[in-house]
Scaffold this active site. Structure first.
Site, PDB file in Angstrom:
ATOM      1  N   CYS A  42      -9.336  10.002  -7.988  1.00 56.56           N
ATOM      2  CA  CYS A  42     -10.610  10.393  -8.165  1.00 56.56           C
ATOM      3  C   CYS A  42     -10.843  11.835  -8.950  1.00 56.56           C
ATOM      4  O   CYS A  42     -10.860  11.627 -10.199  1.00 56.56           O
ATOM      5  CB  CYS A  42     -11.140  10.861  -6.487  1.00 56.56           C
ATOM      6  N   LYS A  78      -1.418  10.012  19.152  1.00 52.41           N
ATOM      7  CA  LYS A  78      -2.026   9.130  20.102  1.00 52.41           C
ATOM      8  C   LYS A  78      -2.615   8.060  19.336  1.00 52.41           C
ATOM      9  O   LYS A  78      -2.737   6.743  19.717  1.00 52.41           O
ATOM     10  CB  LYS A  78      -3.416   9.676  20.864  1.00 52.41           C
ATOM     11  N   GLY A 123      -1.746  16.151  19.373  1.00 52.33           N
ATOM     12  CA  GLY A 123      -0.889  16.237  18.384  1.00 52.33           C
ATOM     13  C   GLY A 123       0.244  15.385  18.739  1.00 52.33           C
ATOM     14  O   GLY A 123       1.547  15.407  18.140  1.00 52.33           O
ATOM     15  N   LEU A 124       0.054  14.699  19.859  1.00 57.54           N
ATOM     16  CA  LEU A 124       1.325  13.838  20.454  1.00 57.54           C
ATOM     17  C   LEU A 124       1.299  12.529  19.661  1.00 57.54           C
ATOM     18  O   LEU A 124       2.271  11.585  19.825  1.00 57.54           O
ATOM     19  CB  LEU A 124       1.244  13.712  21.986  1.00 57.54           C
ATOM     20  N   GLU A 129      -5.797   4.924  -2.543  1.00 62.07           N
ATOM     21  CA  GLU A 129      -4.706   4.962  -1.171  1.00 62.07           C
ATOM     22  C   GLU A 129      -5.487   4.471   0.117  1.00 62.07           C
ATOM     23  O   GLU A 129      -4.601   4.440   0.962  1.00 62.07           O
ATOM     24  CB  GLU A 129      -4.342   6.315  -1.150  1.00 62.07           C
ATOM     25  N   THR A 182       3.600  16.099  33.254  1.00 59.28           N
ATOM     26  CA  THR A 182       3.111  14.865  33.405  1.00 59.28           C
ATOM     27  C   THR A 182       2.392  14.756  34.695  1.00 59.28           C
ATOM     28  O   THR A 182       1.376  13.860  34.732  1.00 59.28           O
ATOM     29  CB  THR A 182       4.234  13.751  33.184  1.00 59.28           C
ATOM     30  N   HIS A 191     -10.620   6.054  -4.407  1.00 57.44           N
ATOM     31  CA  HIS A 191      -9.245   6.511  -3.738  1.00 57.44           C
ATOM     32  C   HIS A 191      -8.520   5.177  -3.313  1.00 57.44           C
ATOM     33  O   HIS A 191      -8.640   4.879  -1.952  1.00 57.44           O
ATOM     34  CB  HIS A 191      -9.824   7.510  -2.312  1.00 57.44           C
ATOM     35  N   LYS A 250      11.497  18.300  31.844  1.00 58.69           N
ATOM     36  CA  LYS A 250      10.396  18.680  32.892  1.00 58.69           C
ATOM     37  C   LYS A 250       9.588  17.946  33.074  1.00 58.69           C
ATOM     38  O   LYS A 250       8.693  17.548  32.083  1.00 58.69           O
ATOM     39  CB  LYS A 250       9.958  20.107  32.465  1.00 58.69           C
ATOM     40  N   THR A 251       9.171  16.998  34.297  1.00 56.32           N
ATOM     41  CA  THR A 251       8.142  15.872  34.357  1.00 56.32           C
ATOM     42  C   THR A 251       6.980  16.844  35.079  1.00 56.32           C
ATOM     43  O   THR A 251       5.889  15.762  35.117  1.00 56.32           O
ATOM     44  CB  THR A 251       8.523  14.970  35.176  1.00 56.32           C
ATOM     45  N   LYS A 267      11.092   9.870  38.689  1.00 60.75           N
ATOM     46  CA  LYS A 267      10.035  10.878  39.118  1.00 60.75           C
ATOM     47  C   LYS A 267       8.816  10.735  38.714  1.00 60.75           C
ATOM     48  O   LYS A 267       8.033  10.722  39.476  1.00 60.75           O
ATOM     49  CB  LYS A 267      10.788  12.198  38.470  1.00 60.75           C
TER      50      LYS A 267
HETATM   51  N1  GLN Z   1     -14.963  16.764  -6.594  1.00 61.53           N
HETATM   52  C1  GLN Z   1     -14.919  15.425  -7.201  1.00 61.53           C
HETATM   53  C2  GLN Z   1     -16.391  14.847  -7.050  1.00 61.53           C
HETATM   54  O1  GLN Z   1     -17.031  15.191  -6.101  1.00 61.53           O
HETATM   55  C3  GLN Z   1     -13.883  14.553  -6.920  1.00 61.53           C
HETATM   56  C4  GLN Z   1     -14.064  14.085  -5.476  1.00 61.53           C
HETATM   57  C5  GLN Z   1     -12.779  13.551  -5.047  1.00 61.53           C
HETATM   58  O2  GLN Z   1     -11.822  13.620  -5.550  1.00 61.53           O
HETATM   59  N2  GLN Z   1     -12.987  12.957  -3.971  1.00 61.53           N
HETATM   60  O3  GLN Z   1     -16.821  13.779  -7.919  1.00 61.53           O
END
Ligand code: GLN
Length: 537
Positions: free
Chosen positions: A385, A21, A18-19, A512, A193, A510, A189-190, A225
């Protein structure tokens, strides 16, 4: 043999996970890319799953999908968002993929009767894989991020193969990311590391560069250090500070002259100037935005785990930077919305509403309520979706009079199955890889929000779904005013739907997943403009 002299940068993490990377790897890659080098990142994940497809977002964060349909770790989202480049599934190496390959080869008799061993068979497989990715991408520099932390059993053989590759080729640097905690007295504190570096050294690897995460700026004393105890020159110890936005990190590392250090160690031209102007401009929009931040609600199911929707959140960041407005992402738990009597009191403060992707029944009715609220109150709506599927369900129920219309994912016996399983998915009963995955074409109709956004008729976006708009209901939906603004040309799958009366657009893809800081998802930008207008800005 490699076609040209490809360099390798191996990034390991120590002390704890969780640093960041993935962000460090992406930032280093960016500093090379803005100097005109061809870079390609590789991520190794030690789990024995073949890919991320079967992993629960609650435990693991978002499953990211590449153009070729490979389901990968969310770090790939970070790589692509920083590099503005689409990667291939070959860049993702998992324990599962490696062992699957080895076992397949063994069954075919390719090891000629030998006993199959971690060294050399598995380590050779890894070295070849990593070098082939460099070759296929004609890369100047390959960045290899090793998932997990040094000392984990899961990545030990991978680290061993990187040691061997260095021994054989020498065109490589090891970057170790560590953590410098502070006591309540404020004293850094090193020692962790130092010990983490000893651990790496005991595996035969001397890190060339150390980056440290800490609460405060790395002090000169700590730097000295670390340098002395870890055998890394002071100028190769870098500060990886807390930043306002992850996109700031390349700028921060550039100021510390990280590239010069890499250039010296990898024999690259140290005088290559970076072109970071555009990056800087967009980052400054994120850090110092204009106007009151727009409140955007993400109505989801995994809102307790923000990483589950990281690409949606980042696409909002990119589009807010593009239209230069502030952003306040608000997480709304869909199942909570189901309980509220007055939906308006729960949603009226938002300038825009998003229903992102999702699976399973929990929270579905809450999401539908949010969509109905957005439509009736003309709040800009963006569906992704599942957000498209539920936009159609809401429209069918409340505009087309199809009482209890639903997706067969949630109600197998619904009288109006407006969303149904894709025919090609119906025969498949096994879990992993049974979805419509990866990039598919969408053909866009003119005079639609989608066309205003993309300004072209054919685009490719990434998918991950099993269900789709049932073609049998398209006529009834469109007759009542729902706009189908894009379809997949081969089998008429509905790709984008819109409202006519107010800003509402939803995509089966999607979108995004292809949004990058330098090239935000066009529909997100339109959505953000609509939210800005609604907020009176
Ligand atoms: N559950 C829905 C499907 O399988 C939508 C999937 C999603 O939103 N990625 O079609």
């Amino acid at each position: 043999m490699l076609a040209k002299k490809t360099r390798f940068i191996v990034i390991t993490g120590s002390i704890m996970s969780g640093l960041g990377k993935g962000i460090v790897t992406s930032s280093i890659a960016k500093l090379l890319e803005v100097r005109g080098f061809k870079v390609v990142p590789i991520k190794f994940d030690g789990y024995l799953n073949v890919d991320c497809g079967t992993m629960n977002p609650f435990r693991h964060g978002e499953v990211f999908v590449l153009d070729d349909g490979t389901e990968v770790d969310m770090d790939f989202g970070t790589y692509e968002r920083f590099l503005n480049k689409s990667l291939s599934g070959m860049c993702s190496i998992t324990g599962g993929k490696l062992f699957q390959r080895i076992i397949e080869k063994e069954r075919k008799g390719e090891y000629l009767g030998r006993d199959v061993q971690f060294v050399p068979h598995l380590t050779d497989e890894i070295k070849n894989w990593v070098q082939n990715v460099g070759k296929e991408n004609d890369a100047d520099v390959v960045l290899v991020e090793v998932g997990g932390t040094v000392g984990d059993m899961e990545n030990s053989y991978f680290i061993e193969s990187m040691r061997q590759l260095y021994f054989e080729k020498h065109n490589m640097v090891f970057v170790q990311l560590t953590y410098v905690p502070s006591l309540s007295s404020g004293e850094p504190k090193t020692k962790p590391t130092q010990q983490a570096t000893r651990l790496l050294q005991s595996l035969g690897i001397q890190p060339n560069i150390i980056l440290t995460r800490e609460q405060e700026k790395l002090s000169e004393e700590s730097r000295k250090k670390i340098s002395l105890y870890c055998s890394v020159p002071e100028e190769a110890v870098f500060d990886d500070p807390m930043v306002g936005t992850v996109y700031e990190l390349p700028l921060v590392l550039e100021k510390q002259n990280l590239y010069k250090q890499l250039a010296r160690q990898l024999e690259l031209d140290p005088n290559k100037e970076p072109d970071l102007k555009e990056w800087q401009r967009r980052v400054s929009h994120i850090i110092e935005p204009k106007g009151t931040p727009l409140k955007i609600a993400i109505v989801g199911k995994y809102t307790a785990v923000k990483d589950a929707y990281i690409s949606v959140k980042e696409a909002l960041v990119h589009s807010a930077a593009a239209v230069n407005c502030g952003l306040d992402v608000c997480w709304v738990e869909a199942s909570e919305l189901e309980k509220v009597a007055d939906i308006s009191s729960a949603l009226k403060q938002y300038d825009g509403i998003i229903v992102p992707g999702g699976f399973g029944t929990r929270g579905i009715e809450g999401k539908i309520k949010a969509i109905q609220y957005a439509r009736e109150n003309k709040v800009p709506y963006l569906g992704l979706c599942l957000g498209l599927q539920l936009m159609v369900v809401e429209y069918a129920r409340n505009i087309c009079g199809m009482k209890d219309a639903n997706s067969t994912e949630f109600d197998k016996k619904t009288k109006y199955p407006v969303i149904d399983m894709l025919p090609e998915q119906q025969q498949i009963s096994r879990m992993g890889g049974t979805m419509r995955l990866g990039a598919y074409e969408c053909m866009i109709s003119k005079n639609t929000i989608a066309h205003t956004a993309y300004k072209k008729e054919k685009v490719e976006e990434r998918h991950r779904h099993r269900y789709e708009v049932n073609p049998e209901y398209v006529k009834q939906l469109t007759e009542k005013g729902l706009v189908i603004s894009a379809i997949h040309p081969k089998n008429n799958i509905v790709e984008i739907a819109e409202w006519k009366e107010s800003f509402g657009v939803a995509t089966q893809a999607h979108i995004e997943w292809k949004s990058r800081l330098e090239e935000p998802a066009p529909i997100f930008v339109e959505f953000m403009k609509a939210a800005k207008t609604r907020a009176g800005q």
